[in-house]
Each structure stands twice: as C-alpha cells, then as structure tokens.
Scaffold this active site. Sequence first.
Site, PDB file in Angstrom:
ATOM      1  N   TYR A  14       0.858  -1.254  -0.169  1.00  0.00           N
ATOM      2  CA  TYR A  14      -0.138  -0.006   0.225  1.00  0.00           C
ATOM      3  C   TYR A  14       1.064   1.347   0.075  1.00  0.00           C
ATOM      4  O   TYR A  14       0.598   2.238  -0.786  1.00  0.00           O
ATOM      5  CB  TYR A  14      -0.998   0.027   1.124  1.00  0.00           C
ATOM      6  CG  TYR A  14      -1.732   1.215   1.303  1.00  0.00           C
ATOM      7  CD1 TYR A  14      -2.950   1.451   0.820  1.00  0.00           C
ATOM      8  CD2 TYR A  14      -1.488   2.021   2.361  1.00  0.00           C
ATOM      9  CE1 TYR A  14      -3.827   2.498   0.682  1.00  0.00           C
ATOM     10  CE2 TYR A  14      -2.479   3.523   2.611  1.00  0.00           C
ATOM     11  CZ  TYR A  14      -3.391   3.503   1.650  1.00  0.00           C
ATOM     12  OH  TYR A  14      -4.128   4.708   1.751  1.00  0.00           O
ATOM     13  N   PRO A  41      -2.449  12.494   5.034  1.00  0.00           N
ATOM     14  CA  PRO A  41      -2.807  12.551   6.226  1.00  0.00           C
ATOM     15  C   PRO A  41      -2.640  11.398   6.955  1.00  0.00           C
ATOM     16  O   PRO A  41      -1.890  10.350   6.716  1.00  0.00           O
ATOM     17  CB  PRO A  41      -4.247  12.300   5.680  1.00  0.00           C
ATOM     18  CG  PRO A  41      -4.364  11.411   4.474  1.00  0.00           C
ATOM     19  CD  PRO A  41      -3.288  11.889   3.570  1.00  0.00           C
TER      20      PRO A  41
END
Length: 366
Positions: free
Chosen positions: A137, A164
Amino acid sequence: MNKESKIYVAGHDGLVGSSIMKTLKSKGYHNIVYKHYTEVDLTNQQATLKFFEKEKPEYVILAAAKVGGIHANNIYRAQFIYENIMIQSNVIHACYVNKVKKLLFLGSTCIYPKMANQPMKEDELLSSPLEYTNEPYAIAKITGIKMCEAYNLQYDTNFISVMPTNLYGYHDNFHLENSHVFPAMIRKNHLAKSLENNDFASIRKDLDKYPASLKGDASDEEILKYLDEQGIKRVETTGGQKVELHVWGTGTPFREFLFAEDMAAACIFLMENIDFQDMIKVSNIQDDEIRNTSVNIGTGIEISIKDLAYKVKEIIGFGGEIKFDPSKPDGTPRKLTDPGKLHTLGWKHKIELDEGIKLVYEYYTK
C-alpha cells in the site's frame, strides 16, 4: 476555485471523500461530480478516460483507494498494490489529458519508513525501509506522489499531494474483521458493553447495521462464538461472568489521529489557496532537485494504542477488562507527523481526540 467550478470527488462515499463532499457543500460549492465505483471503475483506464472526457471536471480530489488495517494490508498485498496504483495512474493521467486545473492526491503517512525520525517531516520519504505489513500500500501511495511531481515538472500541471495521518470519522469502515484501529476500538467496545449488559438485541442490531460475517438472526451461541473470535470474550471467574476485550499487539505503539472533518477542511483550504509552486517554496529543496513536495496533514499529537483503548473504553462506558495480545503484530512503533509545513501554509486542526471520540460514537449508535 470558485463556487461554480466543476469539481470531481473520487471516492466520495468513503471516510475522507464523504467528509470532503460535506465540507464542499457547506461552503457553497454545488457543481460537484461523483460516481460510485460500480458506475465508474477507476482501475480501468478506458473507463476512466471516457468518464473524464464526458464530464470535463476543472478540479479533482482523488480520495478513492483500497484501504484497511494491518490484517487486511498483510493478507491482501497484491490487491492493495495493484488496485491503488491503477486508480492513481488512471486518474492522474486523465487529469493531465483533460487539462484539469488542479488535482489534490490523498496519500497516507504509511509512506514513511518504519524507523523514520520522529516527528516525521516530509523529507523522511524513502530514507530507509518501509514497515513490512503495509509495504504494498505504501509503495502504491509513494508512486502516486512521485507521479504527481513528475507530471508537474514535465507537463507544468498543478497536482498537489497530501499525506494525512490516521483518520477517523463518521463514515469510517466499521467492518468487524478488516477495519483500522480507531473504528475497531469503537465497535468492539460498543459490542463488549452490550455483551456485558447481556443486551443481545443491541448486538443483533449492530451485526445487521454494520459489516460482519455474521448476521443478527444468528443464535445466542453463534453470536457468542463469533464475538469470541473477534476478541470480545465472556469469561467465567470466581465472582461470576465478566467480559474481556482483547486488542491486537502490545499496546505500546504510538499513533496520531485526525478527525476526518478537519482533514476535509485542510483539503479544501489547500484547493482554494495553495498551488504546486507554493508547495515547492515551503519544501526543503536541495541542489535544485524538486522532491518531497507533499504536505503532512496531522495534529502533531500522539497517543499509545493502550491509552487509546482505555480512553475509548471510558467514553463508551464498557466496564470490563482490556487485554493485549502480544502474539499479534504491532505495526510501526511510532507514526507522528510534523505538520510544520501545513502550519506555514496557513492551516491547523480544530477538533481534539476526546471530542472526536464522542462525536463518532454518537454517530455510530444513532
């Protein structure tokens, strides 16, 4: 970007996307395009290009992604790297082809190395190995960042990337088996509290309302077995029955949490006020090599998983015991962002963790 601008939000119904949609509408933006993933398959290049050619958005916020917790990242490694790279590549290239004025790409702080210096500045990127469980990921998200930078430098596009920290909020993934730590804490504490009160009606309602591999029409025995498998255990003691909540890992890792509504506000602030050239100005550029122009979005405040577990337990009102399972992986020891670049650009978070937990639990139960 003005109130008439045509804005495409990819991933509009996810945790971040839904918060961005809400924020855009509250600020008066009304020309918003969004499609469910069943309507436009962003992993398909031709479908993505066809959609962009038809809609011609002026601004794009790319919040669509395949996401999950430690378990999901580790088990579905191929899906995580393939689907995320395909989504990003197709959308970023379509933005270039269709002359989109600005793209905001949402990454994640998991892009940083496992042993990154803390708090993590943006130039920690690629400085040492990644954490193994979420490596696919993370590599996909790093690819997205570098693709945005490359397109900006070669084609003079205006694509900005934001990283984020751990997010939580109203439309989180509360799947009982594949969720991130925060929504897992909320749901499991709620179920543990219901079991503690012998409130099977509440448990059944929860199993029917939120994703799980067992439904509310199961027998009491099946429910007890299933909850036990998820770490919500009814145990016999000399004083009678009690409920224990088992949490993955040792509880020692530290994490930083940002309310998704704050994240959305930061994204809209950047879309309205900040361009790629501004990102270059506040980045640590050396030897004319333009890199690491992304910006962290976080609070700069961390909490241990153990303390988070007890905080959620107290706020929700579960009276049983929390046990930590050291046989399960902890993940990265610390993941604290340095939001200094974001502060320099002019934005700071507003909602603190205690308030955020209460807001999410109120949403969850209602």
